[in-house]
Design a protein around this motif. Structure first.
Motif, PDB file in Angstrom:
ATOM      1  N   ASP A   1       0.832  -1.209   0.000  1.00 59.50           N
ATOM      2  CA  ASP A   1       0.000   0.000   0.000  1.00 59.50           C
ATOM      3  C   ASP A   1       0.864   1.256   0.000  1.00 59.50           C
ATOM      4  N   LEU A   2       1.962   1.222   0.759  1.00 54.85           N
ATOM      5  CA  LEU A   2       2.881   2.361   0.744  1.00 54.85           C
ATOM      6  C   LEU A   2       3.483   2.547  -0.645  1.00 54.85           C
ATOM      7  N   LEU A   3       3.813   1.437  -1.293  1.00 56.53           N
ATOM      8  CA  LEU A   3       4.364   1.521  -2.644  1.00 56.53           C
ATOM      9  C   LEU A   3       3.372   2.183  -3.596  1.00 56.53           C
ATOM     10  N   LEU A   4       2.109   1.786  -3.519  1.00 58.69           N
ATOM     11  CA  LEU A   4       1.092   2.372  -4.397  1.00 58.69           C
ATOM     12  C   LEU A   4       0.876   3.849  -4.075  1.00 58.69           C
ATOM     13  N   VAL A   5       0.932   4.189  -2.807  1.00 55.00           N
ATOM     14  CA  VAL A   5       0.788   5.598  -2.417  1.00 55.00           C
ATOM     15  C   VAL A   5       1.951   6.417  -2.948  1.00 55.00           C
ATOM     16  N   VAL A   6       3.161   5.867  -2.894  1.00 57.29           N
ATOM     17  CA  VAL A   6       4.330   6.569  -3.438  1.00 57.29           C
ATOM     18  C   VAL A   6       4.162   6.801  -4.938  1.00 57.29           C
ATOM     19  N   VAL A   7       3.650   5.792  -5.649  1.00 57.76           N
ATOM     20  CA  VAL A   7       3.420   5.949  -7.091  1.00 57.76           C
ATOM     21  C   VAL A   7       2.424   7.078  -7.343  1.00 57.76           C
ATOM     22  N   LEU A   8       1.334   7.099  -6.582  1.00 55.26           N
ATOM     23  CA  LEU A   8       0.351   8.181  -6.753  1.00 55.26           C
ATOM     24  C   LEU A   8       0.957   9.529  -6.381  1.00 55.26           C
ATOM     25  N   GLY A   9       1.809   9.533  -5.349  1.00 55.25           N
ATOM     26  CA  GLY A   9       2.463  10.785  -4.973  1.00 55.25           C
ATOM     27  C   GLY A   9       3.342  11.317  -6.086  1.00 55.25           C
ATOM     28  N   MET A  10       4.111  10.442  -6.719  1.00 55.59           N
ATOM     29  CA  MET A  10       4.955  10.875  -7.834  1.00 55.59           C
ATOM     30  C   MET A  10       4.109  11.380  -8.994  1.00 55.59           C
ATOM     31  N   LEU A  11       2.974  10.735  -9.224  1.00 59.01           N
ATOM     32  CA  LEU A  11       2.076  11.206 -10.274  1.00 59.01           C
ATOM     33  C   LEU A  11       1.532  12.592  -9.948  1.00 59.01           C
ATOM     34  N   LEU A  12       1.139  12.784  -8.689  1.00 58.90           N
ATOM     35  CA  LEU A  12       0.576  14.075  -8.277  1.00 58.90           C
ATOM     36  C   LEU A  12       1.598  15.199  -8.422  1.00 58.90           C
ATOM     37  N   TYR A  13       2.832  14.958  -7.982  1.00 62.72           N
ATOM     38  CA  TYR A  13       3.810  16.043  -7.985  1.00 62.72           C
ATOM     39  C   TYR A  13       4.355  16.330  -9.374  1.00 62.72           C
ATOM     40  N   SER A  14       4.326  15.341 -10.237  1.00 60.19           N
ATOM     41  CA  SER A  14       4.678  15.639 -11.622  1.00 60.19           C
ATOM     42  C   SER A  14       3.572  16.453 -12.284  1.00 60.19           C
ATOM     43  N   ILE A  15       2.311  16.161 -11.921  1.00 60.85           N
ATOM     44  CA  ILE A  15       1.185  16.945 -12.443  1.00 60.85           C
ATOM     45  C   ILE A  15       1.268  18.383 -11.951  1.00 60.85           C
ATOM     46  N   SER A  16       1.617  18.555 -10.669  1.00 60.58           N
ATOM     47  CA  SER A  16       1.612  19.895 -10.080  1.00 60.58           C
ATOM     48  C   SER A  16       2.634  20.816 -10.733  1.00 60.58           C
ATOM     49  N   ALA A  17       3.708  20.252 -11.300  1.00 53.14           N
ATOM     50  CA  ALA A  17       4.760  21.078 -11.896  1.00 53.14           C
ATOM     51  C   ALA A  17       4.693  21.113 -13.413  1.00 53.14           C
ATOM     52  N   ARG A  18       3.793  20.348 -14.006  1.00 56.25           N
ATOM     53  CA  ARG A  18       3.748  20.264 -15.463  1.00 56.25           C
ATOM     54  C   ARG A  18       2.840  21.331 -16.036  1.00 56.25           C
ATOM     55  N   ASP A  19       3.278  21.948 -17.130  1.00 58.50           N
ATOM     56  CA  ASP A  19       2.422  22.894 -17.823  1.00 58.50           C
ATOM     57  C   ASP A  19       1.447  22.117 -18.698  1.00 58.50           C
ATOM     58  N   PRO A  20       0.137  22.330 -18.536  1.00 59.95           N
ATOM     59  CA  PRO A  20      -0.837  21.561 -19.314  1.00 59.95           C
ATOM     60  C   PRO A  20      -0.688  21.731 -20.825  1.00 59.95           C
ATOM     61  N   ALA A  21      -0.111  22.869 -21.249  1.00 57.29           N
ATOM     62  CA  ALA A  21       0.000  23.129 -22.686  1.00 57.29           C
ATOM     63  C   ALA A  21       1.243  22.500 -23.316  1.00 57.29           C
ATOM     64  N   ALA A  22       2.146  21.947 -22.493  1.00 56.50           N
ATOM     65  CA  ALA A  22       3.366  21.360 -23.042  1.00 56.50           C
ATOM     66  C   ALA A  22       3.045  20.083 -23.818  1.00 56.50           C
ATOM     67  N   PRO A  23       3.805  19.779 -24.863  1.00 58.00           N
ATOM     68  CA  PRO A  23       3.539  18.571 -25.662  1.00 58.00           C
ATOM     69  C   PRO A  23       3.920  17.304 -24.901  1.00 58.00           C
ATOM     70  N   VAL A  24       3.461  16.174 -25.400  1.00 57.79           N
ATOM     71  CA  VAL A  24       3.759  14.877 -24.796  1.00 57.79           C
ATOM     72  C   VAL A  24       5.254  14.587 -24.935  1.00 57.79           C
ATOM     73  N   GLY A  25       5.847  14.097 -23.863  1.00 56.46           N
ATOM     74  CA  GLY A  25       7.272  13.782 -23.891  1.00 56.46           C
ATOM     75  C   GLY A  25       7.546  12.382 -23.362  1.00 56.46           C
ATOM     76  N   LEU A  26       8.817  12.031 -23.300  1.00 54.92           N
ATOM     77  CA  LEU A  26       9.228  10.714 -22.826  1.00 54.92           C
ATOM     78  C   LEU A  26       8.803  10.487 -21.378  1.00 54.92           C
ATOM     79  N   PHE A  27       8.893  11.537 -20.568  1.00 59.40           N
ATOM     80  CA  PHE A  27       8.536  11.390 -19.154  1.00 59.40           C
ATOM     81  C   PHE A  27       7.058  11.036 -19.001  1.00 59.40           C
ATOM     82  N   ASP A  28       6.197  11.579 -19.845  1.00 60.06           N
ATOM     83  CA  ASP A  28       4.767  11.243 -19.778  1.00 60.06           C
ATOM     84  C   ASP A  28       4.555   9.755 -20.082  1.00 60.06           C
ATOM     85  N   ARG A  29       5.282   9.241 -21.047  1.00 59.23           N
ATOM     86  CA  ARG A  29       5.161   7.816 -21.373  1.00 59.23           C
ATOM     87  C   ARG A  29       5.707   6.949 -20.238  1.00 59.23           C
ATOM     88  N   MET A  30       6.786   7.427 -19.606  1.00 61.42           N
ATOM     89  CA  MET A  30       7.333   6.696 -18.467  1.00 61.42           C
ATOM     90  C   MET A  30       6.333   6.663 -17.308  1.00 61.42           C
TER      91      MET A  30
END
Length: 464
Positions: free
Chosen positions: A340-369
């Motif tokens: 459960d901690l592992l899954l929470v960490v994954v969601l946390g990484m998803l959240l913080y990448s979303i918080s710093a990403r510009d919605p208008a930026a094009p799709v990149g390698l990091f998005d696929r990762m």
């Protein structure tokens, strides 16, 4: 905003505008659109409490992730911009005045948190007493989080409705932790009851989201304000961890120097330094995040970019191991907590990448990762759920298994829809903003579940 401050900000924007218009590859309409975007970001940062110079610097920095021209502008003007950030233009700048005003309030709240830890001991619940261990386990989050919520209510100038709602939720949490017969054996070798452990785990989560109501100034329904609190949580955790490491060094030096003169500091360390320091650090870390927001606001997203590929590789390797060995997942309590901690960490990484990403930026390698990471976590969650369901079918429902089942179902729903939104974004069929709205809208689900475990599970399972 004063007249001089407004003129200086307009001058900075004018310089940026002139730089943009000198570039032949940028059409006039594009420059105007970028300027509107820049002004929107400055306004948001200014409303968050930053000075004009800080807001302009951070807005240009963020624009740099959107557009190469803005990045070039930031590079060419970096020396002047950083001087504006580090050296205020005026001694009585709004940011400096705000920091001076908030510092004594922060110290007061930190002192209240430290004293709250000692108050039960003065009333007879000693930290060294095994009989009081369950009391501290249940009430740990009630020592520091109420002063932290009070600090944010004062800082955000929250209305009486917000203050009353926050106070009422803390009272409900305190009643649930202390009025329920949650058990807790007087024999240190006996295991604590499942209800006691679940309350100790879920009450801090529930009350942390109550702190979020105070942090947003009562604007909890706003997606933007919820995302601000998510950003704050990540940065707070980093600062708190750094303070904890510094406290560990201080503790080691304290023990060493006093032992050198034959004075045993163990009682002082265990009774005062560690518990009071940890409670006070909760408040100090929050103040540091707010005070240094303009300088280190992107620390959590940077760490996310470093660890997302590493976690993706580890999860893929784990799934490969499951297929190779044809073994199921162990669903003992410690293993469930780990997954459960592992899954929470994954969601946390998803959240913080979303918080710093510009919605208008094009799709990149990091998005696929990220998509690979989320799908891998989704498969692991499904395997955990299958194992939990099998145990429940064989042995019946218990508080631990029921809580694990509910939490993994909640994570499954979040990860599943996140994967769907990510694949839509990667294929160019969905805007990235939908992902951010989904994640911020899902936060109340976690809050509702945490409160359900604290308030409903103990009586539902007979306080076992």
């Amino acid at each position: 905003m004063t007249v001089d401050s407004n003129e200086r900000l307009e001058s900075q924007i004018g310089e940026w505008r002139s730089y943009m218009r000198r570039r032949r590859e940028l059409h006039k309409t594009d420059a105007e659109e970028l300027e509107d975007h820049l002004r929107d970001r400055i306004t948001e940062l200014h409303e968050a409490g930053l000075s004009d110079d800080e807001a302009f610097l951070i807005a240009v920095k963020r624009m740099g992730s959107l557009d190469e021209l803005s990045r070039e502008f930031a590079r060419e003007h970096s020396e002047r911009l950083w001087k504006q950030l580090v050296l205020p233009a005026e001694p009585d700048a709004p940011a400096a005045a705000r920091t001076r005003r908030e510092l004594p309030v922060m110290i007061l709240c930190a002192a209240l948190a430290a004293l709250a830890v000692k108050l039960p001991g003065w009333l007879g619940a000693s930290m060294d007493d095994d009989d009081s261990a369950s009391f501290y386990l249940r009430n740990l989050s009630l020592f520091a989080l109420p002063p932290l919520a009070g600090y944010f209510c004062w800082q955000r100038r929250a209305g009486w409705r917000t203050i009353a709602a926050v106070a009422a939720l803390f009272v409900v949490g305190a009643v649930a932790a202390n009025a329920y017969p949650l058990g807790g054996s007087t024999d240190p070798e006996d295991e604590p009851t499942q209800s006691l452990v679940l309350t100790a785990i879920h009450l801090p989560l529930a009350l942390w989201l109550v702190v979020g109501i105070a942090y947003t100034g009562g604007q909890w329904r706003s997606d933007r304000r919820r995302m601000d609190f998510i950003r704050f949580t990540g940065e707070w955790f980093i600062y708190f961890s750094l303070l904890g490491m510094g406290g560990g060094v201080l503790t080691a030096f304290t023990a060493g120097v006093f032992n050198a003169i034959d004075i045993d500091p163990e009682d002082f360390i265990s009774q005062w330094l560690l518990p009071c320091g940890a409670a006070a650090a909760v408040i100090v870390a929050a103040w540091l995040v707010e005070a240094k927001q303009s300088v280190i606001e992107n620390m959590a997203p940077v760490l996310t970019r470093v660890f997302t590929p590493l976690f993706a590789v580890v999860l893929l390797a784990f799934l490969g191991g499951v297929v190779w060995t044809a073994r199921g997942i162990d669903v003992e309590r410690d293993a469930l907590i780990l997954f459960d901690l592992l899954l929470v960490v994954v969601l946390g990484m998803l959240l913080y990448s979303i918080s710093a990403r510009d919605p208008a930026a094009p799709v990149g390698l990091f998005d696929r990762m990220q998509f690979v990471l989320v799908v891998s976590a989704l498969v692991i969650d499904a395997l955990v759920l299958a194992a939990i369901t099998g145990r429940i079918t064989t042995w019946g429902f218990t508080p631990n298994k029921t809580a694990a089942l509910g939490e993994n179902l909640i994570l499954l729903a979040n990860l599943g829809w996140s994967a769907w939104l990510l694949i839509g974004f990667v294929r160019g069929r969905m805007p990235f903003a939908r992902m951010e709205r989904w994640q911020t809208s899902y936060v109340p689900v976690y809050a509702a579940w945490a409160w359900a475990v604290v308030l409903l599970f103990p009586p539902l399972f007979g306080f076992e």
